[in-house]
Design a protein around this motif. Structure first.
Motif, PDB file in Angstrom:
ATOM      1  N   GLY A  28       0.782  -1.225   0.000  1.00 34.16           N
ATOM      2  CA  GLY A  28       0.000   0.000   0.000  1.00 34.16           C
ATOM      3  C   GLY A  28       0.814   1.275   0.000  1.00 34.16           C
ATOM      4  O   GLY A  28       0.264   2.364  -0.093  1.00 34.16           O
ATOM      5  N   SER A  29       2.113   1.172   0.100  1.00 30.46           N
ATOM      6  CA  SER A  29       2.976   2.358   0.085  1.00 30.46           C
ATOM      7  C   SER A  29       3.508   2.614  -1.305  1.00 30.46           C
ATOM      8  O   SER A  29       3.855   1.683  -2.035  1.00 30.46           O
ATOM      9  N   LEU A  30       3.593   3.880  -1.669  1.00 30.83           N
ATOM     10  CA  LEU A  30       4.167   4.277  -2.951  1.00 30.83           C
ATOM     11  C   LEU A  30       5.633   4.625  -2.733  1.00 30.83           C
ATOM     12  O   LEU A  30       5.966   5.417  -1.845  1.00 30.83           O
ATOM     13  N   ILE A  31       6.507   4.014  -3.510  1.00 39.53           N
ATOM     14  CA  ILE A  31       7.953   4.227  -3.398  1.00 39.53           C
ATOM     15  C   ILE A  31       8.446   4.864  -4.682  1.00 39.53           C
ATOM     16  O   ILE A  31       8.269   4.304  -5.771  1.00 39.53           O
ATOM     17  N   ALA A  32       9.057   6.031  -4.564  1.00 40.11           N
ATOM     18  CA  ALA A  32       9.609   6.725  -5.720  1.00 40.11           C
ATOM     19  C   ALA A  32      10.932   6.073  -6.112  1.00 40.11           C
ATOM     20  O   ALA A  32      11.851   5.974  -5.302  1.00 40.11           O
ATOM     21  N   CYS A  33      11.006   5.630  -7.367  1.00 42.31           N
ATOM     22  CA  CYS A  33      12.221   5.026  -7.904  1.00 42.31           C
ATOM     23  C   CYS A  33      12.718   5.898  -9.046  1.00 42.31           C
ATOM     24  O   CYS A  33      11.923   6.462  -9.801  1.00 42.31           O
ATOM     25  N   PHE A  34      14.022   5.989  -9.176  1.00 37.30           N
ATOM     26  CA  PHE A  34      14.613   6.853 -10.190  1.00 37.30           C
ATOM     27  C   PHE A  34      15.787   6.168 -10.878  1.00 37.30           C
ATOM     28  O   PHE A  34      16.486   5.359 -10.271  1.00 37.30           O
ATOM     29  N   ILE A  35      16.001   6.572 -12.135  1.00 38.12           N
ATOM     30  CA  ILE A  35      17.259   6.317 -12.827  1.00 38.12           C
ATOM     31  C   ILE A  35      17.657   7.644 -13.455  1.00 38.12           C
ATOM     32  O   ILE A  35      16.821   8.337 -14.056  1.00 38.12           O
ATOM     33  N   SER A  36      18.911   8.017 -13.285  1.00 39.85           N
ATOM     34  CA  SER A  36      19.353   9.279 -13.857  1.00 39.85           C
ATOM     35  C   SER A  36      19.385   9.160 -15.379  1.00 39.85           C
ATOM     36  O   SER A  36      19.580   8.075 -15.939  1.00 39.85           O
ATOM     37  N   ILE A  37      19.187  10.283 -16.027  1.00 38.78           N
ATOM     38  CA  ILE A  37      19.251  10.302 -17.491  1.00 38.78           C
ATOM     39  C   ILE A  37      20.647   9.907 -17.945  1.00 38.78           C
ATOM     40  O   ILE A  37      20.801   9.194 -18.936  1.00 38.78           O
ATOM     41  N   VAL A  38      21.668  10.320 -17.208  1.00 39.72           N
ATOM     42  CA  VAL A  38      23.054   9.951 -17.550  1.00 39.72           C
ATOM     43  C   VAL A  38      23.217   8.434 -17.527  1.00 39.72           C
ATOM     44  O   VAL A  38      23.795   7.851 -18.449  1.00 39.72           O
ATOM     45  N   ASP A  39      22.691   7.775 -16.500  1.00 43.50           N
ATOM     46  CA  ASP A  39      22.801   6.312 -16.428  1.00 43.50           C
ATOM     47  C   ASP A  39      21.993   5.641 -17.535  1.00 43.50           C
ATOM     48  O   ASP A  39      22.407   4.620 -18.076  1.00 43.50           O
ATOM     49  N   LEU A  40      20.869   6.223 -17.888  1.00 44.26           N
ATOM     50  CA  LEU A  40      20.063   5.694 -18.981  1.00 44.26           C
ATOM     51  C   LEU A  40      20.808   5.847 -20.308  1.00 44.26           C
ATOM     52  O   LEU A  40      20.805   4.938 -21.143  1.00 44.26           O
ATOM     53  N   GLU A  41      21.485   6.975 -20.481  1.00 47.50           N
ATOM     54  CA  GLU A  41      22.289   7.182 -21.694  1.00 47.50           C
ATOM     55  C   GLU A  41      23.436   6.169 -21.768  1.00 47.50           C
ATOM     56  O   GLU A  41      23.761   5.679 -22.854  1.00 47.50           O
ATOM     57  N   LYS A  42      24.034   5.847 -20.633  1.00 48.01           N
ATOM     58  CA  LYS A  42      25.100   4.846 -20.615  1.00 48.01           C
ATOM     59  C   LYS A  42      24.575   3.491 -21.045  1.00 48.01           C
ATOM     60  O   LYS A  42      25.246   2.762 -21.785  1.00 48.01           O
ATOM     61  N   ARG A  43      23.372   3.142 -20.608  1.00 44.49           N
ATOM     62  CA  ARG A  43      22.761   1.871 -21.015  1.00 44.49           C
ATOM     63  C   ARG A  43      22.478   1.852 -22.516  1.00 44.49           C
ATOM     64  O   ARG A  43      22.652   0.834 -23.166  1.00 44.49           O
TER      65      ARG A  43
END
Length: 87
Positions: A28-43
């Motif tokens: 029931g809890s909402l957890i904010a998850c993130f990936i940086s744009i820089v890390d996404l660009e590396k992928r």
């Protein structure tokens, strides 16, 4: 995969954090998850210059990113703000 952690199909570019936010739900809890744009660009091995490109790259990596976020949640890898950041 832990069925107690769910990932709704909602994501957005957070320009203040230079990241993509995708939420997880656990007990029931909402957890904010993130990936940086820089890390996404590396992928992706390419510059992501538009919101559409960023979200498309996220979509292409979604399964892996959700898996990494799930592991971090289970290991209680929250930062001081209660967020999960994956790489």
């Amino acid at each position: 995969m832990n069925q107690n952690i769910l990932f709704p199909d909602l994501q957005q570019v957070d320009t203040e954090k230079c990241a993509v936010r995708f939420d997880a739900q656990q007990a029931g809890s909402l957890i904010a998850c993130f990936i940086s744009i820089v890390d996404l660009e590396k992928r992706e091995r390419v510059a992501l210059n538009t919101e559409e490109a960023i979200l498309a790259a996220f979509a292409g990596n979604r399964f892996d990113l959700e898996e990494l976020a799930e592991e971090a949640i289970e290991e209680e890898g929250f930062n001081a703000s209660g967020e999960i950041w994956v790489r």
